[in-house]
Scaffold this motif. Structure first.
Motif, PDB file in Angstrom:
ATOM      1  N   ARG A 171       4.628 -10.999   8.241  1.00 14.80           N
ATOM      2  CA  ARG A 171       4.009 -10.871   6.922  1.00 14.80           C
ATOM      3  C   ARG A 171       3.049 -12.027   6.674  1.00 14.80           C
ATOM      4  N   SER A 172       1.994 -11.703   5.938  1.00 20.40           N
ATOM      5  CA  SER A 172       0.970 -12.708   5.645  1.00 20.40           C
ATOM      6  C   SER A 172       0.420 -12.457   4.240  1.00 20.40           C
ATOM      7  N   GLY A 173       1.171 -12.856   3.228  1.00 14.08           N
ATOM      8  CA  GLY A 173       0.718 -12.691   1.851  1.00 14.08           C
ATOM      9  C   GLY A 173       1.030 -11.323   1.281  1.00 14.08           C
ATOM     10  N   TRP A 174       0.434 -11.063   0.127  1.00 13.06           N
ATOM     11  CA  TRP A 174       0.678  -9.829  -0.613  1.00 13.06           C
ATOM     12  C   TRP A 174      -0.644  -9.221  -1.071  1.00 13.06           C
ATOM     13  N   THR A 175      -0.615  -7.913  -1.266  1.00 14.88           N
ATOM     14  CA  THR A 175      -1.766  -7.214  -1.830  1.00 14.88           C
ATOM     15  C   THR A 175      -1.349  -6.555  -3.137  1.00 14.88           C
ATOM     16  N   HIS A 176      -2.315  -6.352  -4.009  1.00 14.41           N
ATOM     17  CA  HIS A 176      -2.079  -5.711  -5.305  1.00 14.41           C
ATOM     18  C   HIS A 176      -3.080  -4.578  -5.466  1.00 14.41           C
ATOM     19  N   HIS A 177      -2.571  -3.382  -5.665  1.00 14.86           N
ATOM     20  CA  HIS A 177      -3.427  -2.207  -5.812  1.00 14.86           C
ATOM     21  C   HIS A 177      -3.191  -1.586  -7.187  1.00 14.86           C
ATOM     22  N   GLN A 178      -4.266  -1.345  -7.906  1.00 16.43           N
ATOM     23  CA  GLN A 178      -4.172  -0.619  -9.174  1.00 16.43           C
ATOM     24  C   GLN A 178      -4.817   0.738  -8.962  1.00 16.43           C
ATOM     25  N   ALA A 179      -4.023   1.797  -9.032  1.00 18.35           N
ATOM     26  CA  ALA A 179      -4.534   3.116  -8.668  1.00 18.35           C
ATOM     27  C   ALA A 179      -3.687   4.214  -9.288  1.00 18.35           C
ATOM     28  N   ASP A 180      -4.345   5.342  -9.550  1.00 17.15           N
ATOM     29  CA  ASP A 180      -3.638   6.531 -10.029  1.00 17.15           C
ATOM     30  C   ASP A 180      -3.117   7.381  -8.877  1.00 17.15           C
ATOM     31  N   VAL A 181      -3.734   7.220  -7.699  1.00 20.51           N
ATOM     32  CA  VAL A 181      -3.315   7.968  -6.511  1.00 20.51           C
ATOM     33  C   VAL A 181      -3.122   6.986  -5.368  1.00 20.51           C
ATOM     34  N   LEU A 182      -1.993   7.119  -4.672  1.00 19.67           N
ATOM     35  CA  LEU A 182      -1.755   6.359  -3.454  1.00 19.67           C
ATOM     36  C   LEU A 182      -1.761   7.314  -2.272  1.00 19.67           C
ATOM     37  N   VAL A 183      -2.457   6.922  -1.223  1.00 20.86           N
ATOM     38  CA  VAL A 183      -2.393   7.625   0.057  1.00 20.86           C
ATOM     39  C   VAL A 183      -1.578   6.744   0.993  1.00 20.86           C
ATOM     40  N   PHE A 184      -0.445   7.261   1.437  1.00 17.31           N
ATOM     41  CA  PHE A 184       0.534   6.512   2.218  1.00 17.31           C
ATOM     42  C   PHE A 184       0.508   7.066   3.640  1.00 17.31           C
ATOM     43  N   GLU A 185       0.153   6.237   4.622  1.00 20.23           N
ATOM     44  CA  GLU A 185       0.047   6.745   5.989  1.00 20.23           C
ATOM     45  C   GLU A 185       1.063   6.091   6.917  1.00 20.23           C
ATOM     46  N   GLY A 186       1.529   6.880   7.907  1.00 14.06           N
ATOM     47  CA  GLY A 186       2.487   6.367   8.874  1.00 14.06           C
ATOM     48  C   GLY A 186       2.747   7.389   9.968  1.00 14.06           C
ATOM     49  N   TRP A 187       3.214   6.923  11.120  1.00 15.75           N
ATOM     50  CA  TRP A 187       3.277   7.808  12.291  1.00 15.75           C
ATOM     51  C   TRP A 187       4.465   8.755  12.282  1.00 15.75           C
ATOM     52  N   PHE A 188       5.525   8.464  11.536  1.00  9.35           N
ATOM     53  CA  PHE A 188       6.642   9.414  11.521  1.00  9.35           C
ATOM     54  C   PHE A 188       7.003   9.849  10.101  1.00  9.35           C
ATOM     55  N   LEU A 189       6.066   9.761   9.169  1.00  7.01           N
ATOM     56  CA  LEU A 189       6.324  10.232   7.811  1.00  7.01           C
ATOM     57  C   LEU A 189       6.706  11.711   7.839  1.00  7.01           C
ATOM     58  N   GLY A 190       7.787  12.037   7.158  1.00  2.00           N
ATOM     59  CA  GLY A 190       8.240  13.428   7.093  1.00  2.00           C
ATOM     60  C   GLY A 190       9.158  13.860   8.218  1.00  2.00           C
ATOM     61  N   ALA A 191       9.385  13.007   9.207  1.00  2.46           N
ATOM     62  CA  ALA A 191      10.238  13.377  10.339  1.00  2.46           C
ATOM     63  C   ALA A 191      11.688  13.555   9.894  1.00  2.46           C
ATOM     64  N   SER A 192      12.350  14.556  10.462  1.00  3.47           N
ATOM     65  CA  SER A 192      13.722  14.883  10.078  1.00  3.47           C
ATOM     66  C   SER A 192      14.728  14.330  11.083  1.00  3.47           C
ATOM     67  N   SER A 193      15.793  13.766  10.573  1.00  3.86           N
ATOM     68  CA  SER A 193      16.859  13.265  11.435  1.00  3.86           C
ATOM     69  C   SER A 193      17.698  14.401  12.016  1.00  3.86           C
ATOM     70  N   GLU A 194      17.454  15.634  11.549  1.00  2.00           N
ATOM     71  CA  GLU A 194      18.207  16.793  12.039  1.00  2.00           C
ATOM     72  C   GLU A 194      17.432  17.566  13.095  1.00  2.00           C
TER      73      GLU A 194
END
Length: 304
Positions: A171-194
Motif C-alpha cells: 500500500r502507498s497512501g489513499w485515494t478519495h473518489h466522489q462519484a455517483d457511479v463506481l466501476v469496480f474491476e477485477g479478474w474474478f469478480l462474480g466467480a462462484s465457489s460452487e
C-alpha cells in the motif's frame, strides 16, 4: 468505420436494452459528442473499432444512464488478466471526466492487504505468487468503503503500488473518489465457489490441496457480488487465452515502463490463473448482466 455495427452479433439487442432502438442514431449521437477522439489518449495503444464501438461505448452508455438513477450505482467489470478490462476501465474514467459525469473507477487490487498481512495470507501457495488470489484482499475494508460511499457519495480506498518490495507490492497512501457511479474491476469478480471443476486441467497435489483454501476464501467474496447493480463480463474463449494475453500485457508494460515480471514469475502467475480456481468459475458467471464474448486475439465475437 471500417465495419458495420450490426456485424457484431448481439450489438443491436444490447443497445435496445440500453434504451436505443436505432444503432445508427446511437452511433451518430456519440460521434457528435467526440466519437473515437473521446478520451483517445487513455488507451495504451491503438484501439480497434470492434472494441471501441462494440464494448467501450456501450459500457459508457450504461455508465451514463446509471448516473441518472436516483441511487448511487455500483457497476462491476470482470475478465481474465490481460483481456483489456483495466484499459477499458481507465478509458471509462477519462471519458467520464471529459463528459463531466460523476463516475470513478476502482480495482479489486486497490484493496490488497498491506505487505505484512499479505505475506501471511499468501504463504505456502504452490504458485509462489505474492498476491491476486482470493484471500489477498481486505474484504472488511471493501465493505466499509462501499457502505460509506453508498451513504455519502465519497469512496476512500487505499492505493496499492505493485512496484514496491521488488514487485511484491504494498500500500502507498489513499485515494478519495466522489462519484455517483463506481466501476469496480477485477479478474474474478462474480466467480462462484460452487463452480464445477470437471473441465479443469490436471492439478498437482500441492495445487489441489491449496485450492481448497482458495475456495473457502472465494466464498467470503460472494456477498460483495450481490452488491453489484450491474456486472459486465469480458469472457475469454478459454481460460488458457490469458496465457498469451498476459505475455502481451507484460511486453507492453516493459515498453512503457521498463519493468516486467521475470520469466519464472510470469509462468507461475499464468499457472495460478489456470488452476487456482475452477475454470468454470471464471467462464460461467451466471448473474452477469452483459457478456462480451472475445476471440483468442481479443476481437469482439458476440455480445450477450
Amino acid at each position: 468505420m471500417d465495419f458495420c455495427l450490426d456485424d457484431i452479433p448481439g450489438h443491436a439487442s444490447l443497445l435496445k436494452r440500453l434504451g436505443w432502438s436505432s444503432s445508427q442514431r446511437w452511433y451518430d449521437t456519440w460521434m457528435a459528442r467526440g466519437g473515437s477522439g473521446l478520451a483517445a489518449s487513455a488507451w495504451p495503444c491503438e484501439v480497434a473499432d470492434d472494441w471501441l464501438w462494440g464494448v467501450a461505448f456501450p459500457l459508457l452508455t450504461a455508465v451514463e444512464a446509471a448516473t441518472r438513477q436516483p441511487e448511487r450505482q455500483l457497476m462491476a467489470l470482470s475478465g481474465l488478466p490481460g483481456c483489456g478490462k483495466t484499459s477499458l476501465a481507465n478509458w471509462i474514467q477519462a471519458a467520464a471526466v471529459d463528459l463531466d459525469l460523476s463516475v470513478a473507477v476502482i480495482s479489486l487490487d486497490d484493496f490488497y492487504w498491506p505487505a505484512e498481512v499479505m505475506a501471511q495470507a499468501m504463504e505456502g501457495n504452490p504458485w509462489n505468487v505474492p498476491r491476486a488470489l482470493p484471500g489477498s484482499h481486505d474484504l472488511s475494508l471493501i465493505a466499509e468503503s462501499l457502505s460509506h460511499w453508498r451513504r455519502a457519495g465519497v469512496l476512500q480506498a487505499p492505493r496499492f503500488d505493485k512496484a514496491l518490495r521488488n514487485g511484491a507490492g504494498d500500500r502507498s497512501g489513499w485515494t478519495h473518489h466522489q462519484a455517483d457511479v463506481l466501476v469496480f474491476e477485477g479478474w474474478f469478480l462474480g466467480a462462484s465457489s460452487e463452480a464445477d471443476s470437471a473441465s479443469d486441467p490436471a492439478l498437482t497435489h500441492a495445487e489441489q490441496s491449496y485450492r481448497q483454501q482458495v475456495m473457502v476464501a472465494l466464498k467470503l467474496y460472494e456477498p460483495l457480488w450481490t452488491c453489484f447493480d450491474q456486472l459486465w463480463h469480458l469472457r475469454a474463449p478459454a481460460v488458457t487465452a490469458s496465457r498469451l494475453w498476459k505475455v502481451q500485457q507484460e511486453t507492453r508494460m516493459f515498453e512503457f515502463t521498463g519493468v516486467r515480471l521475470g520469466t519464472d514469475a510470469l509462468n507461475n502467475f499464468i499457472r495460478m490463473i489456470e488452476t487456482a480456481l475452477p475454470q468454470e468459475a471464471l467462464q460461467s458467471i451466471g448473474h452477469a448482466d452483459v457478456v462480451i464474448e472475445l476471440t483468442d486475439d481479443r476481437a469482439v465475437r458476440e455480445l450477450r
